[in-house]
Write a protein that holds these residues in place. Sequence first.
Motif, short mmCIF file in Angstrom:
data_model
loop_
_atom_site.label_atom_id
_atom_site.label_comp_id
_atom_site.label_asym_id
_atom_site.label_seq_id
_atom_site.Cartn_x
_atom_site.Cartn_y
_atom_site.Cartn_z
N GLN A 170 29.96 26.69 23.31
CA GLN A 170 30.81 27.81 23.86
C GLN A 170 32.17 27.36 24.18
O GLN A 170 33.34 28.04 23.67
CB GLN A 170 30.46 28.49 25.14
CG GLN A 170 28.92 29.37 24.68
CD GLN A 170 28.46 29.85 26.07
OE1 GLN A 170 28.99 29.58 27.10
NE2 GLN A 170 27.40 30.57 25.96
N GLU A 171 32.41 26.16 24.84
CA GLU A 171 33.69 25.69 25.10
C GLU A 171 34.36 25.23 23.76
O GLU A 171 35.53 25.22 23.63
CB GLU A 171 33.39 24.67 25.93
CG GLU A 171 34.62 23.81 26.40
CD GLU A 171 35.98 24.86 27.34
OE1 GLU A 171 36.86 24.46 27.47
OE2 GLU A 171 35.42 25.91 27.60
N ALA A 172 33.58 24.53 22.82
CA ALA A 172 34.27 24.20 21.92
C ALA A 172 34.79 25.11 20.83
O ALA A 172 35.93 25.36 20.32
CB ALA A 172 33.38 23.13 20.84
N ALA A 173 34.09 26.23 20.93
CA ALA A 173 34.50 27.54 20.13
C ALA A 173 35.93 28.14 20.86
O ALA A 173 36.79 28.58 20.19
CB ALA A 173 33.52 28.60 20.12
N ARG A 174 35.90 27.98 22.12
CA ARG A 174 37.20 28.65 22.90
C ARG A 174 38.33 27.68 22.45
O ARG A 174 39.43 28.14 22.32
CB ARG A 174 37.01 28.53 24.40
CG ARG A 174 38.24 29.13 25.09
CD ARG A 174 38.04 28.64 26.59
NE ARG A 174 38.27 27.15 27.03
CZ ARG A 174 39.25 26.70 27.00
NH1 ARG A 174 40.50 27.40 27.03
NH2 ARG A 174 39.46 25.30 27.45
N LEU A 175 38.13 26.28 22.55
CA LEU A 175 39.31 25.68 22.01
C LEU A 175 39.56 25.61 20.63
O LEU A 175 40.94 25.73 20.15
CB LEU A 175 38.89 23.98 22.31
CG LEU A 175 38.52 23.45 23.67
CD1 LEU A 175 37.94 22.24 24.08
CD2 LEU A 175 39.84 23.68 24.62
N ALA A 176 38.71 25.74 19.82
CA ALA A 176 38.72 25.60 18.21
C ALA A 176 39.63 27.18 17.76
O ALA A 176 40.64 27.02 17.04
CB ALA A 176 37.70 25.48 17.60
N TYR A 177 39.16 28.02 18.41
CA TYR A 177 39.75 29.37 18.30
C TYR A 177 40.85 29.92 19.01
O TYR A 177 41.09 31.15 18.74
CB TYR A 177 38.75 30.38 18.10
CG TYR A 177 37.62 30.32 16.79
CD1 TYR A 177 37.92 31.01 15.51
CD2 TYR A 177 36.62 29.14 16.82
CE1 TYR A 177 36.97 30.70 14.48
CE2 TYR A 177 35.65 29.17 15.75
CZ TYR A 177 36.07 29.69 14.41
OH TYR A 177 35.33 29.55 13.49
N GLY A 178 41.06 29.05 19.78
CA GLY A 178 42.30 29.48 20.87
C GLY A 178 41.91 30.78 21.56
O GLY A 178 43.03 31.45 22.07
N LEU A 179 40.69 30.99 22.06
CA LEU A 179 40.47 32.03 23.04
C LEU A 179 40.82 31.79 24.51
O LEU A 179 40.94 30.58 25.08
CB LEU A 179 38.74 32.04 22.81
CG LEU A 179 38.45 32.25 21.37
CD1 LEU A 179 36.64 32.27 21.56
CD2 LEU A 179 38.99 33.43 20.91
N GLU A 180 41.12 32.95 25.13
CA GLU A 180 41.41 32.81 26.51
C GLU A 180 40.47 32.67 27.46
O GLU A 180 40.53 31.66 28.32
CB GLU A 180 42.02 34.25 27.03
CG GLU A 180 43.31 34.60 26.43
CD GLU A 180 44.12 35.67 26.78
OE1 GLU A 180 43.30 36.32 27.75
OE2 GLU A 180 45.09 36.33 26.39
#
Length: 214
Positions: A163-173
């Motif tokens: 989940q955290e990697a997806a936040r970082l990779a996709y620039g999610l807030e």
Amino acid sequence: MATLLETDAVLKRGLTALAKADPVMARLKADGVTPQLRKRPPGFEGLAWIVVGQQVSTASAAAIWGRLRAILEPPTPQRFLDLSDEDLRAAGLSAGKVRTLRTVATEIIDGRLPLADLPGFPADEAHNLLTRVKGIGPWTADIYLLFCLGHPDAFPGGDLAVQEAARLAYGLEQRPDAKALNALAERWRPWRGVAAKVLWAHYRMVKAREGAPA
């Protein structure tokens, strides 16, 4: 179902498909993010290893598994049922994990949990067969399918590092929850398992750059 993730060639095929389907995956691949196969034994032994590792540190899980594996020979469901609660607790298993693994062992022996047949099932169907067993949650099911069977489409949407990697990779807030991440992962079928490995590798790379343990 796609070929199981048992060789680097299959992993590479999945990476190529993901890069074509998703620009972010293409960018991560170009940045040198390199996932690993990392396969564990299938069957009861592999599932027991995952249950042992639930909600404990990597070091604690390794120590408990080492003690359990020393008395679990051969590592079969029947052998586990033959061990006493005292033996299992002495190895470091909590009462909850003892109950879960006794249930799993019984389900396998009685034929209600066909672990040997799961490689031939679609990821979602295999996931549902596992999670109907009391004590086996979504994360445990998906980690088993991915790391013990090498299922290319198993996706642990509830894993915090993914989940955290997806936040970082996709620039999610915000870090996506399991529901949001599973929705995002639809674009990666039938290679969601490879995408999860890419995200884990990306997470480790980011943590290494920050000088923090992954």
